[in-house]
Scaffold this active site. Structure first.
Site, PDB file in Angstrom:
ATOM      1  N   GLU A 174       0.836  -1.225   0.000  1.00 60.84           N
ATOM      2  CA  GLU A 174       0.000   0.000   0.000  1.00 60.84           C
ATOM      3  C   GLU A 174       0.861   1.262   0.000  1.00 60.84           C
ATOM      4  O   GLU A 174       0.552   2.242   0.670  1.00 60.84           O
ATOM      5  CB  GLU A 174      -0.966  -0.028   1.203  1.00 60.84           C
ATOM      6  CG  GLU A 174      -1.859  -1.265   1.181  1.00 60.84           C
ATOM      7  CD  GLU A 174      -2.814  -1.408   2.368  1.00 60.84           C
ATOM      8  OE1 GLU A 174      -2.816  -0.543   3.250  1.00 60.84           O
ATOM      9  OE2 GLU A 174      -3.560  -2.412   2.391  1.00 60.84           O
ATOM     10  N   GLU A 282      -4.752  -7.989  -1.411  1.00 59.58           N
ATOM     11  CA  GLU A 282      -5.607  -7.958  -0.211  1.00 59.58           C
ATOM     12  C   GLU A 282      -6.957  -7.436  -0.646  1.00 59.58           C
ATOM     13  O   GLU A 282      -7.039  -6.496  -1.429  1.00 59.58           O
ATOM     14  CB  GLU A 282      -5.117  -6.937   0.830  1.00 59.58           C
ATOM     15  CG  GLU A 282      -4.120  -7.405   1.834  1.00 59.58           C
ATOM     16  CD  GLU A 282      -3.781  -6.295   2.845  1.00 59.58           C
ATOM     17  OE1 GLU A 282      -4.699  -5.582   3.302  1.00 59.58           O
ATOM     18  OE2 GLU A 282      -2.595  -6.164   3.163  1.00 59.58           O
TER      19      GLU A 282
END
Ligand code: BMA
Length: 361
Positions: A174, A282
């Site tokens: 991320e 994810e």
């Protein structure tokens, strides 16, 4: 010697990758034609309402089969702790990893490492944190000692013939968001790119870890240019992915479907162009309030795309104060029946499918 681009792309980041790791890399590409593997974080360690019951898994409770991909997390290993930030003991984790691998499953590992500059958590950024661990920085030696611990964990993962267990390592995930010290506005693209490359090269070339494939992954993103802003380069990446959750930002199914569909489309073209393996590194909809979410939202979108796997986040369960965190159904949960339909769909791959596919041969 001239090597055509396509042939070059047939090799992972690590030219000395172990045989099983190279086989996994090649088989992941092949398997994409058949469907996508379903993964779950911490699947064998705990689920909603239980912890450390041998052989148990919320996915198995609901479908009769295990996931195809097992996600694990190394945060706090850098400090020499015996348990990770979610209280999973590292020695148990190694056993679970061996079990998943023995069944032919795929292992992927994330690392919510503390902020090396301040000693606080991954979620507490401070100016200069990334610069501090780069060569010449104040915390460079400390960071290398952390990577030594990562290396010894990875090198301790061995199968029954003594072979190293391949792992898809997903450092600095991320990295386009600003919530971690290594992401977004907390550092420049050049800084995180340098750190990513250093990390790969230290593990591979200095520590001789040859059982890793490397995943580059952003959070949700708006354009290919945004996705690639912090991309370290084709020679440093095996798997390209992104993380996305329904809920906080997007509550409506239609909005989520549209964003997921767009993002997967962009990811697939980037991966195709670069010869990488696309994955949804994810995802989740916390609490699964929509009983038909699996078929009507998730599968509906995923089946028009070609990616290697999708990893659902952890079933931490119910916490104090009415909080909860779970992303796959447990036995009796509202979306369990729909999840069984999802499981039976031809394009979703679980443990039995990957056992047959023999990804390490
Ligand atoms: C987050 C949450 C946290 C957890 C962290 C690392 O998304 O699940 O509860 O500590 O991941 O696994």
């Amino acid at each position: 010697m001239y090597i055509p681009a396509a042939a070059q792309q047939a090799m992972p980041v690590d030219r000395h990758a172990s045989r099983e790791t190279l086989n996994l890399y090649r088989n992941l590409k092949k398997l994409m034609g058949r469907g996508f593997m379903f993964g779950h974080q911490d699947d064998l360690a705990y689920g909603v309402g239980w912890k450390y019951i041998r052989g148990r898994s919320d996915i198995r409770d609901v479908t009769g089969d295990y996931p195809a991909v097992y996600g694990w997390e190394l945060g706090r290993i850098e400090l020499g702790w015996a348990v990770n930030l979610d209280s999973v003991p590292f020695d148990k984790m190694k056993t679970f990893i061996r079990e998943g691998y023995d069944r032919g499953g795929v292992i992927t590992i994330s690392w919510h490492l503390n902020n090396p500059l301040t000693g606080k958590t991954a979620w507490e950024p401070a100016p200069g944190s990334v610069a501090s661990v780069l060569p010449g920085g104040l915390k460079h030696a400390l960071y290398k000692s952390w990577l030594d611990r990562i290396a010894s964990f990875m090198l301790d993962l061995k199968g029954s013939r003594g072979e190293y267990i391949p792992v898809i390592f997903r450092p600095f995930h991320e990295l386009n968001g600003s919530w971690f010290w290594w992401g977004g506005k907390n550092c420049s693209p050049e800084e995180i790119i340098t750190l990513y490359r250093f990390t790969v090269s230290y593990l591979r070339d200095s520590m001789n870890v040859h059982n890793l494939l490397y995943a580059y992954n952003t959070d949700r993103f708006a354009s290919s240019a945004a996705y690639l802003e912090r991309y370290p380069g084709d020679e440093w990446v095996d798997i390209t992915g992104f993380d996305i959750y329904q809920g906080n930002n997007i509550a409506k199914n239609e909005d989520f479907v549209q964003e997921l569909d767009n993002s997967l489309g962009m990811l697939e073209s980037i991966a195709r162009e670069k010869g990488k393996i696309p994955a949804l590194t994810e995802f989740g909809y916390n609490g699964l309030p929509d009983s038909l979410w699996w078929t009507r939202v998730f599968l509906k979108t995923l089946q028009t795309h070609r990616i290697a796997y999708a990893l659902a986040w952890r079933n931490a369960g119910y916490k104090a104060g009415g909080q909860y965190e779970f992303y796959v159904p447990y036995r009796g949960q509202g979306s369990a029946e729909d999840f069984r339909k999802f499981f039976l769909a031809g394009t979703t791959l679980f443990q039995e499918d990957v056992t047959k596919a023999q990804l390490y041969n």
